[in-house]
Design a protein around this motif. Structure first.
Motif, PDB file in Angstrom:
ATOM      1  N   HIS A   2      11.063 -12.465  -7.116  1.00 53.72           N
ATOM      2  CA  HIS A   2      11.798 -12.432  -5.853  1.00 53.72           C
ATOM      3  C   HIS A   2      13.066 -11.585  -5.936  1.00 53.72           C
ATOM      4  CE1 HIS A   2       9.557 -15.695  -3.694  1.00 53.72           C
ATOM      5  NE2 HIS A   2       9.171 -15.922  -4.935  1.00 53.72           N
ATOM      6  N   LYS A   3      13.310 -10.995  -7.102  1.00 54.11           N
ATOM      7  CA  LYS A   3      14.506 -10.184  -7.259  1.00 54.11           C
ATOM      8  C   LYS A   3      14.292  -8.732  -6.851  1.00 54.11           C
ATOM      9  CE  LYS A   3      16.303 -13.031 -11.040  1.00 54.11           C
ATOM     10  NZ  LYS A   3      16.713 -13.052 -12.475  1.00 54.11           N
ATOM     11  N   ILE A   4      13.039  -8.348  -6.641  1.00 51.45           N
ATOM     12  CA  ILE A   4      12.753  -6.970  -6.243  1.00 51.45           C
ATOM     13  C   ILE A   4      12.138  -6.948  -4.842  1.00 51.45           C
ATOM     14  CG2 ILE A   4      12.440  -6.153  -8.603  1.00 51.45           C
ATOM     15  CD1 ILE A   4       9.441  -6.377  -8.198  1.00 51.45           C
ATOM     16  N   LYS A   5      12.215  -5.820  -4.201  1.00 49.09           N
ATOM     17  CA  LYS A   5      11.625  -5.635  -2.869  1.00 49.09           C
ATOM     18  C   LYS A   5      10.672  -4.441  -2.911  1.00 49.09           C
ATOM     19  CE  LYS A   5      15.466  -7.571  -0.203  1.00 49.09           C
ATOM     20  NZ  LYS A   5      16.449  -7.332   0.873  1.00 49.09           N
ATOM     21  N   HIS A  26       0.825  -1.213   0.000  1.00 50.37           N
ATOM     22  CA  HIS A  26       0.000   0.000   0.000  1.00 50.37           C
ATOM     23  C   HIS A  26       0.857   1.260   0.000  1.00 50.37           C
ATOM     24  CE1 HIS A  26      -4.133  -1.347   0.108  1.00 50.37           C
ATOM     25  NE2 HIS A  26      -3.863  -2.228   1.045  1.00 50.37           N
ATOM     26  N   GLN A  27       2.065   1.159   0.484  1.00 52.12           N
ATOM     27  CA  GLN A  27       2.959   2.323   0.520  1.00 52.12           C
ATOM     28  C   GLN A  27       3.555   2.635  -0.845  1.00 52.12           C
ATOM     29  OE1 GLN A  27       5.716   1.208   3.619  1.00 52.12           O
ATOM     30  NE2 GLN A  27       4.367   1.913   5.269  1.00 52.12           N
ATOM     31  N   LEU A  28       3.401   1.732  -1.792  1.00 54.71           N
ATOM     32  CA  LEU A  28       3.865   1.986  -3.160  1.00 54.71           C
ATOM     33  C   LEU A  28       2.830   2.854  -3.875  1.00 54.71           C
ATOM     34  CD1 LEU A  28       5.114  -1.584  -4.147  1.00 54.71           C
ATOM     35  CD2 LEU A  28       6.508   0.359  -3.430  1.00 54.71           C
ATOM     36  N   LYS A  29       2.951   4.141  -3.732  1.00 52.73           N
ATOM     37  CA  LYS A  29       1.957   5.051  -4.299  1.00 52.73           C
ATOM     38  C   LYS A  29       2.083   5.149  -5.817  1.00 52.73           C
ATOM     39  CE  LYS A  29       0.600   6.049  -0.129  1.00 52.73           C
ATOM     40  NZ  LYS A  29      -0.639   5.436   0.390  1.00 52.73           N
ATOM     41  N   TYR A  38      -0.376   6.503 -10.670  1.00 52.15           N
ATOM     42  CA  TYR A  38       0.045   7.818 -10.189  1.00 52.15           C
ATOM     43  C   TYR A  38      -0.274   7.983  -8.703  1.00 52.15           C
ATOM     44  CZ  TYR A  38      -0.057   8.578 -15.234  1.00 52.15           C
ATOM     45  OH  TYR A  38       0.136   8.459 -16.588  1.00 52.15           O
ATOM     46  N   SER A  39      -1.356   7.332  -8.292  1.00 54.36           N
ATOM     47  CA  SER A  39      -1.784   7.294  -6.897  1.00 54.36           C
ATOM     48  C   SER A  39      -2.688   6.079  -6.765  1.00 54.36           C
ATOM     49  CB  SER A  39      -2.527   8.580  -6.510  1.00 54.36           C
ATOM     50  OG  SER A  39      -3.803   8.627  -7.131  1.00 54.36           O
ATOM     51  N   PRO A  40      -3.030   5.654  -5.529  1.00 51.32           N
ATOM     52  CA  PRO A  40      -3.853   4.449  -5.382  1.00 51.32           C
ATOM     53  C   PRO A  40      -5.202   4.495  -6.107  1.00 51.32           C
ATOM     54  CG  PRO A  40      -2.823   4.995  -3.304  1.00 51.32           C
ATOM     55  CD  PRO A  40      -2.517   6.135  -4.230  1.00 51.32           C
ATOM     56  N   LYS A  41      -5.699   5.685  -6.430  1.00 51.97           N
ATOM     57  CA  LYS A  41      -6.988   5.796  -7.102  1.00 51.97           C
ATOM     58  C   LYS A  41      -6.862   6.393  -8.496  1.00 51.97           C
ATOM     59  CE  LYS A  41      -9.775   6.077  -2.891  1.00 51.97           C
ATOM     60  NZ  LYS A  41     -10.804   6.840  -2.150  1.00 51.97           N
ATOM     61  N   ASN A  42      -5.654   6.468  -8.993  1.00 53.09           N
ATOM     62  CA  ASN A  42      -5.426   7.064 -10.308  1.00 53.09           C
ATOM     63  C   ASN A  42      -4.353   6.264 -11.050  1.00 53.09           C
ATOM     64  OD1 ASN A  42      -3.981  10.195 -11.483  1.00 53.09           O
ATOM     65  ND2 ASN A  42      -5.319   8.776 -12.530  1.00 53.09           N
ATOM     66  N   ILE A  94       8.917  -0.978 -12.246  1.00 49.78           N
ATOM     67  CA  ILE A  94       9.673   0.222 -11.884  1.00 49.78           C
ATOM     68  C   ILE A  94       8.949   0.857 -10.696  1.00 49.78           C
ATOM     69  CG2 ILE A  94      10.506   2.493 -12.613  1.00 49.78           C
ATOM     70  CD1 ILE A  94      10.592   1.441 -15.455  1.00 49.78           C
ATOM     71  N   LEU A  95       9.610   0.857  -9.551  1.00 51.91           N
ATOM     72  CA  LEU A  95       8.972   1.341  -8.321  1.00 51.91           C
ATOM     73  C   LEU A  95       9.534   2.694  -7.902  1.00 51.91           C
ATOM     74  CD1 LEU A  95       9.131  -2.000  -6.294  1.00 51.91           C
ATOM     75  CD2 LEU A  95       7.365  -1.240  -7.890  1.00 51.91           C
ATOM     76  N   LYS A  96       8.651   3.483  -7.281  1.00 54.42           N
ATOM     77  CA  LYS A  96       9.075   4.789  -6.748  1.00 54.42           C
ATOM     78  C   LYS A  96       8.776   4.845  -5.268  1.00 54.42           C
ATOM     79  CE  LYS A  96       8.598   7.520 -10.980  1.00 54.42           C
ATOM     80  NZ  LYS A  96       7.985   8.709 -11.586  1.00 54.42           N
TER      81      LYS A  96
END
Length: 210
Positions: free
Chosen positions: A181-184, A50-53, A79-83, A208-210
């Motif tokens: 399993h290669k990403i966190k 959930h913290q992955l916005k 872009y956000s949890p609802k967008n 691709i995570l931010k």
């Protein structure tokens, strides 16, 4: 019996067996110490997800039904949890469908650059044959069962293996076949979605995570 008919029979059988299995054993697991630990670890994993916005996912999918078979690539950006935005392309990279979801508003643009603001899910069904709730699809892809109370947790890695989603008298079975399993945190790599006699297999090639 043709291969397509065999595949459809397997999908139909798997769909109904999954409903029976999930309905009989879900909403977590029996109340013992190990299962309480599994649940607590799942809650931690879910909180991290959930913290992955914002994130991007590149992949492909295959769709099989009684009358249609589709293979396409996709790009999903939250872009956000609802967008979020979902772009579906053909094998040549040409955009077939461009979907933008903001809160409960869905804008769909087809390959002719025609815009649809109402009944976007029906238009999506008409264009692709796929029956799917667009408001929650991005959460399924990242491994969240939304408000579903019927799900099974992997007791080794503490993420979701399978869950049932119901909307408007329709039922979807979502199976997570493989995680990266290669990403966190660990995120889905291969997903299977069953809806009656419709079958979708999704493969995420790159996160691709931010």
């Amino acid at each position: 019996m043709s291969i397509n008919k065999i595949n459809l029979f397997r999908i139909f059988l798997q769909f109904h067996l999954s409903i029976l299995t999930l309905t009989s054993c879900i909403t977590m697991i029996p109340n013992d110490i190990n299962n309480f630990y599994t649940l607590s670890q799942w809650n931690i994993h879910q909180k991290i997800i959930h913290q992955l916005k914002q994130y991007k996912a590149y992949g492909s999918f295959i769709y099989i039904s009684k009358n249609k078979k589709i293979y396409s690539r996709f790009f999903l950006q939250q872009y956000s949890p609802k967008n979020y935005r979902l772009i579906i392309t053909n094998l040549l990279g040409d955009i077939e469908i461009d979907i933008n979801v903001l809160e409960n508003k869905i804008k769909l643009i087809n390959y002719k650059n025609k815009y649809y603001y109402y009944n976007a899910e029906k238009i999506f069904k008409k264009l692709t044959g796929i029956t799917i709730p667009l408001n929650t699809l991005h959460q399924w892809i990242i491994g969240l069962p939304n408000e579903s109370k019927k799900f099974i947790i992997n007791n080794q890695y503490y993420f979701v293996n399978k869950f049932i989603y119901q909307k408007n008298n329709l039922i979807w079975i979502i199976n997570y076949l493989e995680y990266d399993h290669k990403i966190k945190p660990k995120l889905p790599k291969k997903i299977e979605i069953l809806q009656n006699n419709e079958y979708i297999k999704i493969k995420i090639n790159n996160w691709i995570l931010k």
